[in-house]
Scaffold this active site. Structure first.
Site, PDB file in Angstrom:
ATOM      1  N   SER A   1       0.869  -1.185   0.000  1.00  0.00           N
ATOM      2  CA  SER A   1       0.000   0.000   0.000  1.00  0.00           C
ATOM      3  C   SER A   1       0.902   1.229   0.000  1.00  0.00           C
ATOM      4  CB  SER A   1      -0.860   0.009   1.260  1.00  0.00           C
ATOM      5  OG  SER A   1      -1.573  -1.199   1.363  1.00  0.00           O
TER       6      SER A   1
ATOM      7  N   TRP B   1      -4.663  -7.829   4.335  1.00  0.00           N
ATOM      8  CA  TRP B   1      -3.905  -8.984   3.819  1.00  0.00           C
ATOM      9  C   TRP B   1      -3.779  -9.997   4.936  1.00  0.00           C
ATOM     10  CZ3 TRP B   1      -1.883  -3.963   4.119  1.00  0.00           C
ATOM     11  CH2 TRP B   1      -1.055  -3.704   5.213  1.00  0.00           C
TER      12      TRP B   1
ATOM     13  N   ASP C   1      -8.384  -2.534   3.097  1.00  0.00           N
ATOM     14  CA  ASP C   1      -7.176  -2.871   2.343  1.00  0.00           C
ATOM     15  C   ASP C   1      -6.427  -3.805   3.282  1.00  0.00           C
ATOM     16  OD1 ASP C   1      -4.779  -3.017   1.031  1.00  0.00           O
ATOM     17  OD2 ASP C   1      -4.292  -0.893   1.170  1.00  0.00           O
TER      18      ASP C   1
ATOM     19  N   CYS D   1      -7.045  -0.909   7.373  1.00  0.00           N
ATOM     20  CA  CYS D   1      -5.903  -1.467   6.646  1.00  0.00           C
ATOM     21  C   CYS D   1      -5.038  -2.285   7.591  1.00  0.00           C
ATOM     22  CB  CYS D   1      -5.074  -0.341   6.023  1.00  0.00           C
ATOM     23  SG  CYS D   1      -3.665  -0.980   5.092  1.00  0.00           S
TER      24      CYS D   1
END
Length: 635
Positions: A417, A634, A632, A587
């Site tokens: 990012s 992961w 966002d 995020c």
């Protein structure tokens, strides 16, 4: 082969009837491509796994006496799908990964659009099956695979085997093997062919050693065009990355045993544009000491110039990686040598183990027996054994290096990012990352490929450039600057929010009316890993951040995380969300943090908004649909 050159080559032979209209100039014809084949495996792949599975299925077809090929939907005219019925016993298999927030992968975007737009398409003669690749920790688990499966049926196609769902949070490889094991017998039954799977190893490429090749013709790590790293030409993308010099590389944390870093890539003169919230992709290289060890253990001269040429001359994929090149370049730039190998690699390599016990163990790990699966899980996955560790721990296994290179997956780009705003930094892209390094159960030190490679990029040093491109994202600041913004980003999840904060500061300087900007950051210790402390406190002082909340999880007896601080601020947050049209951004880690944060928002809607849990979940889902709750994340 570059589709551009192949298209022109095809046209040159026949001036009367151009095979390709200008519109299709860069697309291969499905029907022409399938000459002599009856099974086509399309893949939607972002990180290479979907493509890998597609290649394995195409290879399987050969074992069952059928002819298969793997195909990138981006390279074909998918409008010809209905014509597959002209081919006897034809079958289209779709290995479809889901990326981001339930989105198609980049290479399947056009196919997805085509499926959505063509309601009158008649696919009644098409036989199909879908294997989906996803991750259960994400909100939209396997959305793309499920959509393709449902949509093809709506358009009249015939599903000849059930949708397979692969979960990368569990064991994707095992999900795939179990599905595939039932899939092939069903296909054989459907087409009335003998299910006599040939167990022997099938080579897809043949080795050519070049003895007197001009070194100017040899690939040295370029991703697309030969010499593209020497003569750089825009536009830059995944097939043509830009070599960005590293202009800043500093450690962010003040203490502790981890290494958190801030890098700046200089994109001056590249014509590359980006927005806050986008991702930067970088192509790393493997550690040279690992490459050298592989060369030693296999007893090969790594600097021999070679090509691996596809034995199927019709195939559009002439080589597994750019050729001609050296083994050293292939193992350094093109092949993944650090991830635990998948079972098909073990299966194909087993024949080269001279000790019968080792050979048996390798075949067992690649089988679908419960015993084999658990051996693969413990000996390969849980022990984090990469190909070098496997060769070290199986002294009798010494495969030819060319077969190993054929089987290893491609080394993939890594996505980060972006931690800057192009309004403030038009010529540089900032990255915030933590160096990955851990000791495995076998006592080996494993190092993350990209983060260790980035860590060693010295400013103005030798080879201190990074091949990169930009991937657009949906993670965007509100169109109206006056909308409040709530950001939740512990650890390196702070990255895109550094860009957001810079951008909101810039908008303020432009005299725009900027809404409340609230940040929730979390780390372990205030004096250790409080990332960007100076910048954040400065932004708070200038009123760019209207509220800065930081959770230091280990600075007191009980753990304090970002979700606890959200609950502490519940009244204010509810007002921002419910009355002031605030946008929420999350995020970082998908597995725990994103789930816990979402649960905290449910609780706020219940406690302050007086909702029931089902109403609260529905409320947050609606925020997502409206683009007011973006993640966002992961895992």
């Amino acid at each position: 082969m570059d589709p551009e050159t192949s298209a022109h080559a095809d046209r040159a032979g026949d001036e009367e009837e151009p095979l390709f209209s200008n519109l299709d100039l860069f697309l291969f014809s499905l029907i022409v491509g399938l000459v002599g084949k009856n099974i086509i495996v399309f893949y939607g792949s972002q990180t290479g796994t979907g493509e890998e599975f597609a290649n394995r299925l195409a290879k399987d077809a050969q074992r069952y006496g059928m002819k298969g090929m793997a195909a990138d939907p981006e390279e074909y005219t998918m409008g010809e799908l209905s014509r597959l019925s002209e081919i006897e016993n034809s079958l289209a298999i779709f290995c479809m990964a889901t990326y981001g927030e339930g989105d198609p992968t980049d290479n399947a975007q056009d196919f997805y659009d085509w499926l959505q737009e063509n309601d009158d398409e008649d696919l009644s003669g098409l036989n199909f099956t879908v294997f989906a690749l996803g991750n259960k920790t994400y909100e939209h688990y396997n959305a793309m695979g499920k959509y393709v499966d449902k949509r093809l049926e709506e358009l009249g196609a015939k599903r000849i085997f059930d949708l397979g769902l692969g979960d990368d949070d569990g064991n994707l490889e095992e999900d795939f093997i179990s599905w595939r094991e039932q899939f092939w017998p069903a296909v054989c039954e459907h087409f009335g062919v003998e299910a006599s799977g040939d167990e022997s190893s099938i080579r897809q490429y043949e080795l050519k050693v070049h003895t007197d090749l001009n070194m100017n013709k040899v690939f040295t790590g370029e991703i697309g065009r030969l010499k593209s790293f020497e003569v750089q030409k825009p536009p830059f993308d995944s097939k043509n990355p830009f070599l960005a010099p590293v202009s800043v590389n500093r450690r962010l944390n003040k203490a502790g045993d981890r290494h958190l870093m801030h890098l700046e890539l200089d994109i001056t003169g590249s014509k590359i544009r980006y927005e806050s919230g986008d991702h930067v992709a970088v192509f790393p290289t493997n550690d040279s000491s690992l490459v050298n060890k592989l060369g030693e253990i296999l007893g090969v001269d790594l600097d021999v110039v070679i090509s691996l040429n596809n034995l199927d001359e019709e195939s559009n994929k002439k080589h597994p990686f750019p050729c001609p090149t050296t083994y050293r370049t292939a193992l350094t730039h093109y092949l993944d040598i650090t991830n635990p190998p998948r079972t098909n690699v073990l299966y194909e390599l087993a024949q080269y183990a001279s000790d019968p016990k080792e050979q048996e163990n390798m075949r067992k790990m690649a089988s679908s027996s419960p015993e084999g699966k658990s051996l693969y899980q413990s000996w390969v996955l849980d022990s984090c054994r990469n190909i070098l560790a496997i060769l070290e721990d199986m002294p009798s296994l010494r495969p030819p290096v060319d077969h190993l290179c054929e089987l290893l997956p491609r080394l993939q780009a890594r996505y980060y990012s972006i931690a800057s705003s192009s309004k403030v930094h038009p010529n540089s892209i900032h990255i915030c990352a933590v160096v990955v390094e851990y000791t495995t159960k076998t006592g080996r030190l494993n190092k993350g490929v990209a983060t260790n490679w980035l860590k060693n990029k010295l400013v103005n040093g030798h080879k201190s450039t990074v091949p990169m491109f930009i991937r657009k994202s949906q993670f965007r600041l509100p169109f109206k600057a006056s909308n409040p913004v709530i950001m939740v980003g512990p650890g390196t999840g702070i990255a895109p929010f550094m860009g957001f904060v810079q951008e909101r500061g810039w908008l303020k300087q432009q005299g725009k009316e900027v809404g409340e900007t609230v940040m929730f950051f979390g780390c372990r210790h205030r004096n250790e890993d409080y990332l960007y402390q100076e910048e954040l406190e400065e932004a708070e002082k200038n009123g760019v951040l209207t509220q800065l909340n930081v959770a230091f999880s280990r600075d007191q007896e009980h753990k304090v995380y970002v979700q606890h601080l959200l609950k502490k601020n519940k009244e204010h947050l509810w007002k921002l969300i419910h009355s002031d049209n605030a946008h929420i951004y999350i995020c970082g880690d998908a597995r725990n943090m994103a789930k816990d944060v979402q649960a905290a928002f449910y609780e706020i809607a219940e406690e302050v908004g007086g909702m029931t849990r089902p109403q609260a979940t529905d409320y947050v889902k609606k925020l997502m649909t409206k683009g007011r709750y973006s993640q966002d994340v992961w895992s």
